[in-house]
Write a protein that holds these residues in place. Sequence first.
Motif, PDB file in Angstrom:
ATOM      1  N   ASP A 109      51.560  45.824  56.350  1.00 14.54           N
ATOM      2  CA  ASP A 109      50.919  47.114  55.890  1.00 14.54           C
ATOM      3  C   ASP A 109      49.661  46.872  54.853  1.00 14.54           C
ATOM      4  N   LEU A 110      49.709  45.619  54.427  1.00 15.76           N
ATOM      5  CA  LEU A 110      48.471  45.218  53.593  1.00 15.76           C
ATOM      6  C   LEU A 110      48.415  43.790  53.687  1.00 15.76           C
ATOM      7  N   VAL A 111      47.162  43.333  53.586  1.00 16.03           N
ATOM      8  CA  VAL A 111      46.814  41.795  53.488  1.00 16.03           C
ATOM      9  C   VAL A 111      45.601  41.525  52.538  1.00 16.03           C
ATOM     10  N   VAL A 112      45.806  40.425  51.861  1.00 12.07           N
ATOM     11  CA  VAL A 112      44.681  40.218  50.531  1.00 12.07           C
ATOM     12  C   VAL A 112      44.315  38.929  50.986  1.00 12.07           C
ATOM     13  N   GLU A 113      43.097  38.647  51.331  1.00 12.83           N
ATOM     14  CA  GLU A 113      42.287  37.349  51.300  1.00 12.83           C
ATOM     15  C   GLU A 113      41.531  37.068  49.989  1.00 12.83           C
ATOM     16  N   VAL A 114      41.866  36.053  49.275  1.00 15.22           N
ATOM     17  CA  VAL A 114      41.221  35.631  48.081  1.00 15.22           C
ATOM     18  C   VAL A 114      39.939  34.842  48.587  1.00 15.22           C
ATOM     19  N   LEU A 115      38.727  35.145  48.291  1.00  9.60           N
ATOM     20  CA  LEU A 115      37.456  34.442  48.835  1.00  9.60           C
ATOM     21  C   LEU A 115      37.276  33.122  48.096  1.00  9.60           C
ATOM     22  N   SER A 116      37.317  32.198  48.891  1.00  8.22           N
ATOM     23  CA  SER A 116      36.752  30.525  48.259  1.00  8.22           C
ATOM     24  C   SER A 116      35.521  30.516  49.083  1.00  8.22           C
ATOM     25  N   PRO A 117      34.659  29.612  48.624  1.00  4.33           N
ATOM     26  CA  PRO A 117      33.434  29.310  49.025  1.00  4.33           C
ATOM     27  C   PRO A 117      33.383  28.753  50.392  1.00  4.33           C
ATOM     28  N   SER A 118      34.662  27.925  50.648  1.00  5.43           N
ATOM     29  CA  SER A 118      34.516  27.289  51.961  1.00  5.43           C
ATOM     30  C   SER A 118      35.284  28.307  53.195  1.00  5.43           C
ATOM     31  N   THR A 119      35.753  29.352  52.582  1.00  3.51           N
ATOM     32  CA  THR A 119      36.605  30.232  53.648  1.00  3.51           C
ATOM     33  C   THR A 119      35.913  31.762  53.692  1.00  3.51           C
ATOM     34  N   ALA A 120      35.128  31.968  52.654  1.00  2.00           N
ATOM     35  CA  ALA A 120      34.523  33.418  52.593  1.00  2.00           C
ATOM     36  C   ALA A 120      34.154  34.151  53.815  1.00  2.00           C
ATOM     37  N   ARG A 121      33.396  33.022  54.505  1.00  6.20           N
ATOM     38  CA  ARG A 121      32.702  33.682  55.849  1.00  6.20           C
ATOM     39  C   ARG A 121      33.777  33.991  56.760  1.00  6.20           C
ATOM     40  N   ASN A 122      34.642  33.102  57.211  1.00  7.87           N
ATOM     41  CA  ASN A 122      35.777  33.455  57.960  1.00  7.87           C
ATOM     42  C   ASN A 122      36.452  34.541  57.662  1.00  7.87           C
ATOM     43  N   ASP A 123      36.921  34.560  56.273  1.00  7.66           N
ATOM     44  CA  ASP A 123      37.616  35.771  55.779  1.00  7.66           C
ATOM     45  C   ASP A 123      36.792  37.111  55.998  1.00  7.66           C
ATOM     46  N   ARG A 124      35.889  37.216  55.528  1.00 16.51           N
ATOM     47  CA  ARG A 124      35.096  38.371  55.666  1.00 16.51           C
ATOM     48  C   ARG A 124      34.496  39.064  57.254  1.00 16.51           C
ATOM     49  N   LEU A 125      34.377  38.088  58.017  1.00 17.52           N
ATOM     50  CA  LEU A 125      33.984  38.319  59.104  1.00 17.52           C
ATOM     51  C   LEU A 125      34.932  38.345  60.338  1.00 17.52           C
ATOM     52  N   LEU A 126      35.511  37.262  60.592  1.00 18.19           N
ATOM     53  CA  LEU A 126      36.474  36.914  61.623  1.00 18.19           C
ATOM     54  C   LEU A 126      38.062  37.396  61.406  1.00 18.19           C
ATOM     55  N   LYS A 127      38.530  37.111  60.201  1.00 16.31           N
ATOM     56  CA  LYS A 127      39.659  37.676  59.968  1.00 16.31           C
ATOM     57  C   LYS A 127      39.822  38.923  59.605  1.00 16.31           C
ATOM     58  N   ARG A 128      38.735  39.538  58.948  1.00 18.11           N
ATOM     59  CA  ARG A 128      38.769  41.049  58.879  1.00 18.11           C
ATOM     60  C   ARG A 128      38.786  41.862  60.109  1.00 18.11           C
ATOM     61  N   HIS A 129      37.622  41.341  61.322  1.00 18.84           N
ATOM     62  CA  HIS A 129      37.887  42.075  62.405  1.00 18.84           C
ATOM     63  C   HIS A 129      39.345  41.941  63.103  1.00 18.84           C
ATOM     64  N   TYR A 130      40.061  40.913  62.892  1.00 15.09           N
ATOM     65  CA  TYR A 130      41.301  40.477  63.609  1.00 15.09           C
ATOM     66  C   TYR A 130      42.169  41.636  62.984  1.00 15.09           C
ATOM     67  N   TYR A 131      42.009  41.696  61.583  1.00 20.24           N
ATOM     68  CA  TYR A 131      43.065  42.604  60.922  1.00 20.24           C
ATOM     69  C   TYR A 131      42.818  44.075  61.176  1.00 20.24           C
ATOM     70  N   GLU A 132      41.472  44.385  61.250  1.00 20.42           N
ATOM     71  CA  GLU A 132      41.389  45.941  61.721  1.00 20.42           C
ATOM     72  C   GLU A 132      41.636  46.041  63.406  1.00 20.42           C
ATOM     73  N   LYS A 133      41.452  45.189  64.044  1.00 20.38           N
ATOM     74  CA  LYS A 133      41.860  45.507  65.442  1.00 20.38           C
ATOM     75  C   LYS A 133      43.440  45.605  65.824  1.00 20.38           C
ATOM     76  N   ALA A 134      44.075  44.607  64.922  1.00 24.38           N
ATOM     77  CA  ALA A 134      45.437  44.538  65.114  1.00 24.38           C
ATOM     78  C   ALA A 134      46.212  45.829  64.151  1.00 24.38           C
ATOM     79  N   GLY A 135      45.501  46.661  63.477  1.00 21.06           N
ATOM     80  CA  GLY A 135      46.042  47.804  62.754  1.00 21.06           C
ATOM     81  C   GLY A 135      46.652  47.572  61.496  1.00 21.06           C
ATOM     82  N   VAL A 136      45.979  46.619  60.787  1.00 14.92           N
ATOM     83  CA  VAL A 136      46.547  46.505  59.297  1.00 14.92           C
ATOM     84  C   VAL A 136      45.823  47.707  58.455  1.00 14.92           C
ATOM     85  N   ARG A 137      46.717  48.485  57.748  1.00 15.27           N
ATOM     86  CA  ARG A 137      46.293  49.646  57.194  1.00 15.27           C
ATOM     87  C   ARG A 137      45.621  49.444  55.928  1.00 15.27           C
ATOM     88  N   GLU A 138      45.876  48.375  55.147  1.00 20.25           N
ATOM     89  CA  GLU A 138      44.926  47.970  53.854  1.00 20.25           C
ATOM     90  C   GLU A 138      44.761  46.632  53.638  1.00 20.25           C
TER      91      GLU A 138
END
Length: 138
Positions: A109-138
């Motif tokens: 229902d909700l996911v949170v990614e805490v951004l770190s310099p080493s993972t921020a790009r993956n979290d903001r772009l790739l994983k966010r895309h996956y979360y949206e596509k899979a239907g994560v609401r928040e």
Amino acid sequence: MSQSGEQRRYTLGEFFSLAGDERMELYEGTIVLMSPAPYEHEGVVANLIAEFRMALKGSPCLVFGSNLQVVLLFEDEQKGTKNVTVLPDLSIICDRTKLRQGRCYGAPDLVVEVLSPSTARNDRLLKRHYYEKAGVRE
């Protein structure tokens, strides 16, 4: 993981066999090894978990940290790939039928990614895309 110049694609079953207790994610057949988070990152996650647990007390929802594998079930028509497995820093699951075999199958229902310099790009772009596509609401 591949010894040739080509990158090997792993199925979900192969990934589960290889992952064991290792911290890794599966992005469209590609295994991504996760490095340990710094203590500052873990402190933020711990504080968020505590706040969400208090806010959700008495509800059917469960709060999980980054050791819960989340299997996002979808197919990308353009790439023909299925299933992505991620380790969100924090996830909330209210539909307990999604919890099987020590994993979450389907969108939390909700996911949170805490951004770190080493993972921020993956979290903001790739994983966010996956979360949206899979239907994560928040």
